[in-house]
Design an enzyme around this catalytic site. Structure first.
Site, PDB file in Angstrom:
ATOM      1  N   GLY A  12      61.574  -4.975 101.766  1.00 27.15           N
ATOM      2  CA  GLY A  12      60.090  -4.398 101.395  1.00 27.15           C
ATOM      3  C   GLY A  12      59.147  -5.357 101.906  1.00 27.15           C
ATOM      4  N   ASN A  14      57.864  -5.237 104.866  1.00 23.83           N
ATOM      5  CA  ASN A  14      56.860  -4.379 105.737  1.00 23.83           C
ATOM      6  C   ASN A  14      55.826  -3.867 104.633  1.00 23.83           C
ATOM      7  OD1 ASN A  14      57.000  -4.324 108.852  1.00 23.83           O
ATOM      8  ND2 ASN A  14      59.153  -4.420 108.241  1.00 23.83           N
ATOM      9  N   HIS A 104      60.833   1.040 114.114  1.00 23.67           N
ATOM     10  CA  HIS A 104      62.368   0.865 114.565  1.00 23.67           C
ATOM     11  C   HIS A 104      62.109  -0.601 114.960  1.00 23.67           C
ATOM     12  CE1 HIS A 104      66.341   1.629 115.297  1.00 23.67           C
ATOM     13  NE2 HIS A 104      66.371   1.060 116.845  1.00 23.67           N
TER      14      HIS A 104
HETATM   15  N1  LIG Z   1      64.727  12.518 110.019  1.00 25.62           N
HETATM   16  C1  LIG Z   1      64.674  11.121 110.281  1.00 25.62           C
HETATM   17  N2  LIG Z   1      64.940  10.463 109.146  1.00 25.62           N
HETATM   18  C2  LIG Z   1      64.626   9.082 109.491  1.00 25.62           C
HETATM   19  C3  LIG Z   1      64.291   8.455 110.545  1.00 25.62           C
HETATM   20  C4  LIG Z   1      64.043   9.421 111.603  1.00 25.62           C
HETATM   21  O1  LIG Z   1      63.672   8.939 112.864  1.00 25.62           O
HETATM   22  N3  LIG Z   1      64.422  10.784 111.388  1.00 25.62           N
HETATM   23  N4  LIG Z   1      64.343   7.213 110.860  1.00 25.62           N
HETATM   24  C5  LIG Z   1      65.053   6.433 110.039  1.00 25.62           C
HETATM   25  C6  LIG Z   1      64.942   4.913 110.010  1.00 25.62           C
HETATM   26  N5  LIG Z   1      66.113   4.365 110.993  1.00 25.62           N
HETATM   27  C7  LIG Z   1      65.558   3.813 112.075  1.00 25.62           C
HETATM   28  O2  LIG Z   1      64.364   3.452 112.398  1.00 25.62           O
HETATM   29  C8  LIG Z   1      67.289   4.659 110.564  1.00 25.62           C
HETATM   30  C9  LIG Z   1      67.873   4.321 109.301  1.00 25.62           C
HETATM   31  C10 LIG Z   1      68.990   4.529 109.101  1.00 25.62           C
HETATM   32  C11 LIG Z   1      69.920   4.894 109.957  1.00 25.62           C
HETATM   33  C12 LIG Z   1      71.605   5.153 109.487  1.00 25.62           C
HETATM   34  O3  LIG Z   1      72.375   5.177 110.415  1.00 25.62           O
HETATM   35  N6  LIG Z   1      71.927   5.385 108.358  1.00 25.62           N
HETATM   36  C13 LIG Z   1      73.076   5.339 107.947  1.00 25.62           C
HETATM   37  C14 LIG Z   1      73.128   5.270 106.444  1.00 25.62           C
HETATM   38  C15 LIG Z   1      72.878   3.993 106.023  1.00 25.62           C
HETATM   39  C16 LIG Z   1      72.851   3.587 104.576  1.00 25.62           C
HETATM   40  O4  LIG Z   1      73.002   4.569 103.953  1.00 25.62           O
HETATM   41  O5  LIG Z   1      72.697   2.555 104.180  1.00 25.62           O
HETATM   42  C17 LIG Z   1      73.626   6.797 108.197  1.00 25.62           C
HETATM   43  O6  LIG Z   1      72.929   7.657 108.264  1.00 25.62           O
HETATM   44  O7  LIG Z   1      75.083   6.827 108.193  1.00 25.62           O
HETATM   45  C18 LIG Z   1      69.515   5.215 111.258  1.00 25.62           C
HETATM   46  C19 LIG Z   1      68.323   4.979 111.479  1.00 25.62           C
HETATM   47  C20 LIG Z   1      64.839   6.794 108.556  1.00 25.62           C
HETATM   48  N7  LIG Z   1      65.056   8.230 108.479  1.00 25.62           N
HETATM   49  N1  LIG Z   2      66.427   1.625 111.886  1.00 29.37           N
HETATM   50  C1  LIG Z   2      65.841   1.419 110.479  1.00 29.37           C
HETATM   51  C2  LIG Z   2      65.391  -0.021 110.572  1.00 29.37           C
HETATM   52  O1  LIG Z   2      66.438  -0.901 110.781  1.00 29.37           O
HETATM   53  N2  LIG Z   2      64.535  -0.593 109.973  1.00 29.37           N
HETATM   54  C3  LIG Z   2      64.192  -2.067 109.659  1.00 29.37           C
HETATM   55  O2  LIG Z   2      64.669  -2.350 108.675  1.00 29.37           O
HETATM   56  C4  LIG Z   2      63.843  -3.665 108.143  1.00 29.37           C
HETATM   57  C5  LIG Z   2      63.347  -3.469 106.885  1.00 29.37           C
HETATM   58  O3  LIG Z   2      62.733  -4.729 106.402  1.00 29.37           O
HETATM   59  P1  LIG Z   2      62.014  -4.969 105.191  1.00 29.37           P
HETATM   60  O4  LIG Z   2      62.489  -4.152 104.030  1.00 29.37           O
HETATM   61  O5  LIG Z   2      61.576  -6.281 104.926  1.00 29.37           O
HETATM   62  O6  LIG Z   2      60.209  -4.242 105.323  1.00 29.37           O
HETATM   63  C6  LIG Z   2      62.771  -3.736 109.392  1.00 29.37           C
HETATM   64  O7  LIG Z   2      63.026  -4.589 110.369  1.00 29.37           O
HETATM   65  C7  LIG Z   2      62.746  -2.314 109.649  1.00 29.37           C
HETATM   66  O8  LIG Z   2      62.155  -2.186 111.182  1.00 29.37           O
END
Ligand SMILES: Nc1nc2c(c(=O)[nH]1)N[C@@H](CN(C=O)c1ccc(C(=O)N[C@@H](CCC(=O)O)C(=O)O)cc1)CN2
Ligand SMILES: NCC(=O)N[C@@H]1O[C@H](COP(=O)([O-])[O-])[C@@H](O)[C@H]1O
Length: 191
Positions: A12, A14, A104
């Protein structure tokens, strides 16, 4: 008064940077911090920052309208994803058209998509020998990391940089830019 809800699954940092950015403001408030992870560090940060924190599970998120109803009842104007690790369902995205953003930790479209989160991103960037990394702030659509890009910033990398070094450089960019980009976005909301 415009209201923001922040979704986070981990530490958290961010979320805290965003809360602190708006702390002295009377026109914008952080109304809620929501997480799917009962162990998330963001819960302690929310408590310390006096922001209500809500924990939900997969069933509530995907099989009920409880999260959507909470956001609507709280009159949330902007949904901010800050290290949230679950796919946002279509019903939630459609309820916040152009009013849901994500950060991201890489320069999309590269190093994005399913499986690309947290340290996995920085490991891939280092493995590829990239001379730069950075951040992408984008609108959220149904596909991971596929939404319209709002902002990007870069950082130079050195050959000796580890994934942890890259993470440090990228998080510095996140904390510097995400609050400001959110501020610019919500300040332009008319209704
Ligand atoms: N509909 C959308 N949902 C989310 C987005 C988005 O663009 N559209 N962004 C993500 C954040 N993210 C990257 O920025 C991201 C987060 C997680 C994953 C991922 O592969 N997650 C795994 C599960 C991981 C876990 O449960 O710990 C998975 O889906 O298998 C990819 C990208 C937030 N949601
Ligand atoms: N694809 C999603 C992803 O990787 N998000 C990344 O998780 C971190 C969360 O840090 P925080 O919990 O300290 O804010 C951040 O670096 C954010 O960009």
């Amino acid at each position: 008064m415009k209201s923001i809800a922040i979704f986070a699954s981990g530490s958290g940092s961010n979320a805290e940077a965003i809360v602190r950015h708006f702390q002295a403001r009377t026109d914008v408030q952080i109304s809620l911090i929501l997480t799917n992870n009962p162990e998330a560090g963001v819960i302690k940060r929310a408590r310390r920052l006096h922001i209500p924190a809500v924990v939900f599970d997969r069933h509530a998120f995907y099989e009920t309208d409880r999260v959507l109803e909470l956001l609507v009842n709280q009159k949330i104007d902007l949904v901010v994803l800050a290290g949230f690790m679950m796919l946002i369902p279509e019903k939630l995205i459609h309820a916040f058209p152009e009013k849901m953003v994500n950060i991201h930790p890489a320069l999309l479209p590269r190093y994005g998509g399913k499986g690309m989160y947290g340290h996995f991103v920085h490991e891939a960037v280092v493995a590829a020998g990239e001379p730069q990394s950075g951040i992408t702030i984008h609108f959220v659509n149904e596909v991971y990391d596929d939404g319209e890009v709002i902002f990007q910033a870069t950082c130079d990398l050195e050959a000796k940089d580890s994934p942890e070094d890259v993470a440090r450089k990228v998080q510095a960019l996140e904390h510097e830019h995400y609050p400001v980009v959110i501020d610019r976005l919500i300040s332009n909301f008319t209704e």
